[in-house]
Design a protein around this motif. Structure first.
Motif, PDB file in Angstrom:
ATOM      1  N   PHE A 177       0.942  -1.112   0.028  1.00 42.15           N
ATOM      2  CA  PHE A 177       0.048  -0.044   0.035  1.00 42.15           C
ATOM      3  C   PHE A 177       0.955   1.150  -0.003  1.00 42.15           C
ATOM      4  O   PHE A 177       1.553   1.502   1.000  1.00 42.15           O
ATOM      5  CB  PHE A 177      -1.053   0.125   1.304  1.00 42.15           C
ATOM      6  CG  PHE A 177      -1.838  -1.049   1.181  1.00 42.15           C
ATOM      7  CD1 PHE A 177      -2.895  -1.259   0.482  1.00 42.15           C
ATOM      8  CD2 PHE A 177      -1.858  -2.120   2.001  1.00 42.15           C
ATOM      9  CE1 PHE A 177      -3.770  -2.220   0.789  1.00 42.15           C
ATOM     10  CE2 PHE A 177      -2.697  -3.093   2.357  1.00 42.15           C
ATOM     11  CZ  PHE A 177      -3.694  -3.425   1.551  1.00 42.15           C
ATOM     12  N   LEU A 198       4.193   1.150   2.125  1.00 41.35           N
ATOM     13  CA  LEU A 198       4.362   0.097   3.112  1.00 41.35           C
ATOM     14  C   LEU A 198       4.037  -1.182   2.424  1.00 41.35           C
ATOM     15  O   LEU A 198       3.179  -1.494   1.621  1.00 41.35           O
ATOM     16  CB  LEU A 198       3.153   0.408   4.000  1.00 41.35           C
ATOM     17  CG  LEU A 198       2.846  -0.509   5.235  1.00 41.35           C
ATOM     18  CD1 LEU A 198       2.901   0.398   6.472  1.00 41.35           C
ATOM     19  CD2 LEU A 198       1.485  -1.258   4.980  1.00 41.35           C
ATOM     20  N   ALA A 247       2.428  -4.354   3.167  1.00 39.09           N
ATOM     21  CA  ALA A 247       1.875  -5.114   4.179  1.00 39.09           C
ATOM     22  C   ALA A 247       2.210  -6.895   4.281  1.00 39.09           C
ATOM     23  O   ALA A 247       1.971  -7.346   5.323  1.00 39.09           O
ATOM     24  CB  ALA A 247       0.384  -4.945   3.778  1.00 39.09           C
ATOM     25  N   PRO A 304       0.233  -9.831  15.676  1.00 38.85           N
ATOM     26  CA  PRO A 304      -0.098  -8.558  16.210  1.00 38.85           C
ATOM     27  C   PRO A 304      -0.791  -7.647  15.281  1.00 38.85           C
ATOM     28  O   PRO A 304      -0.665  -7.678  14.027  1.00 38.85           O
ATOM     29  CB  PRO A 304       1.375  -7.877  16.884  1.00 38.85           C
ATOM     30  CG  PRO A 304       2.373  -8.501  16.124  1.00 38.85           C
ATOM     31  CD  PRO A 304       1.808  -9.773  15.737  1.00 38.85           C
ATOM     32  N   SER A 305      -1.496  -6.596  15.762  1.00 35.86           N
ATOM     33  CA  SER A 305      -2.059  -5.787  14.688  1.00 35.86           C
ATOM     34  C   SER A 305      -1.130  -5.146  13.771  1.00 35.86           C
ATOM     35  O   SER A 305      -0.228  -4.671  14.108  1.00 35.86           O
ATOM     36  CB  SER A 305      -2.724  -4.582  15.740  1.00 35.86           C
ATOM     37  OG  SER A 305      -3.594  -3.668  14.916  1.00 35.86           O
ATOM     38  N   GLY A 306      -1.446  -5.127  12.549  1.00 34.42           N
ATOM     39  CA  GLY A 306      -0.911  -4.556  11.711  1.00 34.42           C
ATOM     40  C   GLY A 306      -0.014  -5.345  10.832  1.00 34.42           C
ATOM     41  O   GLY A 306       0.852  -4.927   9.850  1.00 34.42           O
ATOM     42  N   CYS A 307       0.106  -6.897  11.194  1.00 35.86           N
ATOM     43  CA  CYS A 307       1.339  -7.653  10.684  1.00 35.86           C
ATOM     44  C   CYS A 307       0.828  -8.244   9.330  1.00 35.86           C
ATOM     45  O   CYS A 307       1.543  -8.960   8.694  1.00 35.86           O
ATOM     46  CB  CYS A 307       1.509  -8.810  11.677  1.00 35.86           C
ATOM     47  SG  CYS A 307       0.166  -9.971  11.621  1.00 35.86           S
ATOM     48  N   GLY A 308      -0.522  -7.846   8.805  1.00 36.95           N
ATOM     49  CA  GLY A 308      -0.753  -8.305   7.559  1.00 36.95           C
ATOM     50  C   GLY A 308      -1.657  -9.594   7.395  1.00 36.95           C
ATOM     51  O   GLY A 308      -1.931 -10.162   6.237  1.00 36.95           O
ATOM     52  N   LYS A 309      -2.587  -9.843   8.542  1.00 38.46           N
ATOM     53  CA  LYS A 309      -3.406 -11.024   8.468  1.00 38.46           C
ATOM     54  C   LYS A 309      -4.691 -10.674   7.649  1.00 38.46           C
ATOM     55  O   LYS A 309      -4.957 -11.583   6.737  1.00 38.46           O
ATOM     56  CB  LYS A 309      -3.854 -11.247  10.068  1.00 38.46           C
ATOM     57  CG  LYS A 309      -2.566 -11.464  10.959  1.00 38.46           C
ATOM     58  CD  LYS A 309      -3.206 -11.626  12.505  1.00 38.46           C
ATOM     59  CE  LYS A 309      -4.064 -10.470  12.858  1.00 38.46           C
ATOM     60  NZ  LYS A 309      -3.219  -9.422  13.487  1.00 38.46           N
ATOM     61  N   THR A 310      -5.143  -9.555   7.783  1.00 33.88           N
ATOM     62  CA  THR A 310      -6.365  -9.425   7.159  1.00 33.88           C
ATOM     63  C   THR A 310      -6.138  -9.216   5.553  1.00 33.88           C
ATOM     64  O   THR A 310      -7.062  -9.605   4.801  1.00 33.88           O
ATOM     65  CB  THR A 310      -7.167  -7.998   7.747  1.00 33.88           C
ATOM     66  OG1 THR A 310      -7.616  -8.330   8.999  1.00 33.88           O
ATOM     67  CG2 THR A 310      -8.486  -7.754   6.594  1.00 33.88           C
ATOM     68  N   THR A 311      -5.106  -8.590   5.432  1.00 33.34           N
ATOM     69  CA  THR A 311      -4.610  -8.311   3.990  1.00 33.34           C
ATOM     70  C   THR A 311      -4.433  -9.577   3.324  1.00 33.34           C
ATOM     71  O   THR A 311      -4.799  -9.832   2.167  1.00 33.34           O
ATOM     72  CB  THR A 311      -3.268  -7.371   3.837  1.00 33.34           C
ATOM     73  OG1 THR A 311      -3.633  -6.121   4.520  1.00 33.34           O
ATOM     74  CG2 THR A 311      -3.115  -7.050   2.593  1.00 33.34           C
ATOM     75  N   GLU A 370     -11.045 -12.600  12.891  1.00 32.85           N
ATOM     76  CA  GLU A 370     -11.451 -12.413  14.107  1.00 32.85           C
ATOM     77  C   GLU A 370     -12.958 -12.728  14.584  1.00 32.85           C
ATOM     78  O   GLU A 370     -13.571 -11.642  15.017  1.00 32.85           O
ATOM     79  CB  GLU A 370     -10.917 -10.925  14.544  1.00 32.85           C
ATOM     80  CG  GLU A 370      -9.431 -10.733  14.259  1.00 32.85           C
ATOM     81  CD  GLU A 370      -8.577 -10.261  15.149  1.00 32.85           C
ATOM     82  OE1 GLU A 370      -8.902 -10.655  16.295  1.00 32.85           O
ATOM     83  OE2 GLU A 370      -7.323  -9.849  14.885  1.00 32.85           O
TER      84      GLU A 370
END
Ligand SMILES: Nc1ncnc2c1ncn2[C@@H]1O[C@H](COP(=O)(O)OP(=O)(O)OP(=O)(O)O)[C@@H](O)[C@H]1O
Ligand SMILES: [Mg+2]
Length: 382
Positions: free
Chosen positions: A21, A24, A26, A45-52, A167
């Protein structure tokens, strides 16, 4: 093995997938394979790229580089609705004005499935998630956990090849979350559909998954079974993220026959199983439950002893069945020890903050971590 898409052993495969992005990155050159019927968690952790990562499987995002295969076929470019996957989100987004049965049957209407078949399949899906009897209710009449079950039934009604869950229990309170963890595992085993489950809760990942991919900063640090990840973390990040871990670092002074000595330079020598190279800087991790309090306040002459360390007690806490003792070693390193109270020596009851004690461990307890320790930012005091 097989060259065609059919008969592929993998339901989902990433081949060096990258997603950026702007500046960045991701997801950074990630590769992994998910077997048919597997429950795989993406944990980090938050922001590590799971959802992406999940959104690329679903087709809501396209990778900048690499290949994504679903059922052995290249999926890049295939729109979401043509992929044999479905997604369950944290926000379950049910239609408030529709009954539970209509919520579950709705997707099939778009696909022109006959009415009788739609309802038959929706009833079956509601039975699977144990909501039989609530067909005529509206979503607002159900609890959060029940609404999430409806969302699950809706996602499963088409029997997709892969179910993606982002989640899904994040909005539920702890007790309900525990119940739903058990339910989700049961449902997954019953339907045999591949689940890819995103969570930042390590307990959840450990208890539910066949395998866990631990992510950090857009890469997978380790992908393995819960037991392997817990017992043999490869990196300090994984060791620290999954459960609690004590760290010791130093230099390898001996290495032979699958054992090594690590001299911490503070009077403690770690002797443990593992393949190390003589002379290398290394770091080991030891779980709190693998440390023992060997002696109360009589820790006289053990300087330089193997797998034992002198320490001073900082705090002692009762945690129900366990006692947790935090100590500081001679070299200044803080360590956490957790003892089962039933196994604990009676003399430990008398331990108080400020007491000198000795802690010990077996040579099977330390785990050698892959990367060398970072240079110590605080200079040694002596
Ligand atoms: N559409 C977007 N535009 C710009 N940056 C994005 C976009 N989506 C995600 N990112 C960034 O990519 C990185 C990974 O985001 P992602 O949502 O995959 O994290 P995550 O592991 O799911 O975190 P969380 O646990 O908080 O949900 C983050 O730094 C995020 O800010
Ligand atoms: Mg996310």
């Amino acid at each position: 093995m097989s060259s065609g898409g059919h008969g592929s052993a993998y339901d989902v495969e990433f081949r060096s997938v990258t997603k950026r992005f702007g500046d960045l990155t991701a997801v950074n050159a990630v590769s992994f394979q998910v077997q048919q019927g597997e429950f795989l968690s993406l944990l980090g952790p938050s922001g590590c790229g799971k959802t992406t990562s999940l959104r690329m499987i679903a087709g809501f995002e396209q990778p900048d580089d690499g290949e994504i295969l679903i059922g052995g076929e290249n999926a890049v470019g295939t729109p979401p609705y043509k992929r044999d996957v479905n997604t369950v989100f944290q926000q379950y987004a049910l239609f408030p004005h529709m009954t539970i049965l209509d919520n579950v049957a709705y997707g099939m209407k778009q696909q022109r499935v006959s009415k009788s078949e739609r309802y038959a399949r929706a009833r079956e899906a509601l039975e699977l998630v144990r909501l039989t009897g609530r067909e005529k209710h509206r979503p607002s009449m159900l609890s959060g956990g029940q609404q999430q079950r409806v969302a699950l039934a809706r996602a499963l009604v088409n029997r997709p090849r892969v179910l993606l869950l982002d989640e899904p229990l994040g909005a539920l309170d702890l007790k309900l979350r525990k119940e739903m963890q058990i339910e989700l595992t049961r449902i997954q085993q019953q339907v045999g559909i591949t689940f890819i489950y995103v969570t930042h809760d390590q307990g959840e990942a450990l208890s539910m998954s066949d395998r866990i991919a631990v992510m950090s900063d857009g890469v997978i640090e380790q992908l393995d079974t819960p037991a392997e990840i817990y017992d043999r973390p490869l990196t300090a990040f994984v060791a620290d993220f999954i459960g609690e871990m004590n760290f010791l670092q130093g230099r390898v002074t001996e290495a032979r026959d699958g054992e090594y000595d690590l001299d911490t330079g503070t009077g403690v020598v770690v002797r443990a199983r593992g393949e190390a190279t003589r002379g290398q800087a290394a770091r080991v991790g030891i779980r709190p439950a693998r440390l023992r309090i060997a002696a109360g306040s009589t820790n006289a002459a053990i300087h330089g002893a193997i797998n034992a360390a002198r320490a001073v007690v900082d705090t002692k806490m009762y945690l129900g069945d366990e006692v947790q003792v935090v100590v500081t070693l001679d070299g200044g390193t803080q360590m956490v020890i957790r003892e089962q109270r039933v196994d604990s020596d009676e003399s430990h009851d008398a331990i108080r903050p400020g007491d000198p004690i000795t802690i010990q461990w077996d040579r099977t307890a330390p785990v050698l971590l892959a990367e060398p320790p970072a240079p110590d930012p605080t200079p040694a005091e002596d």
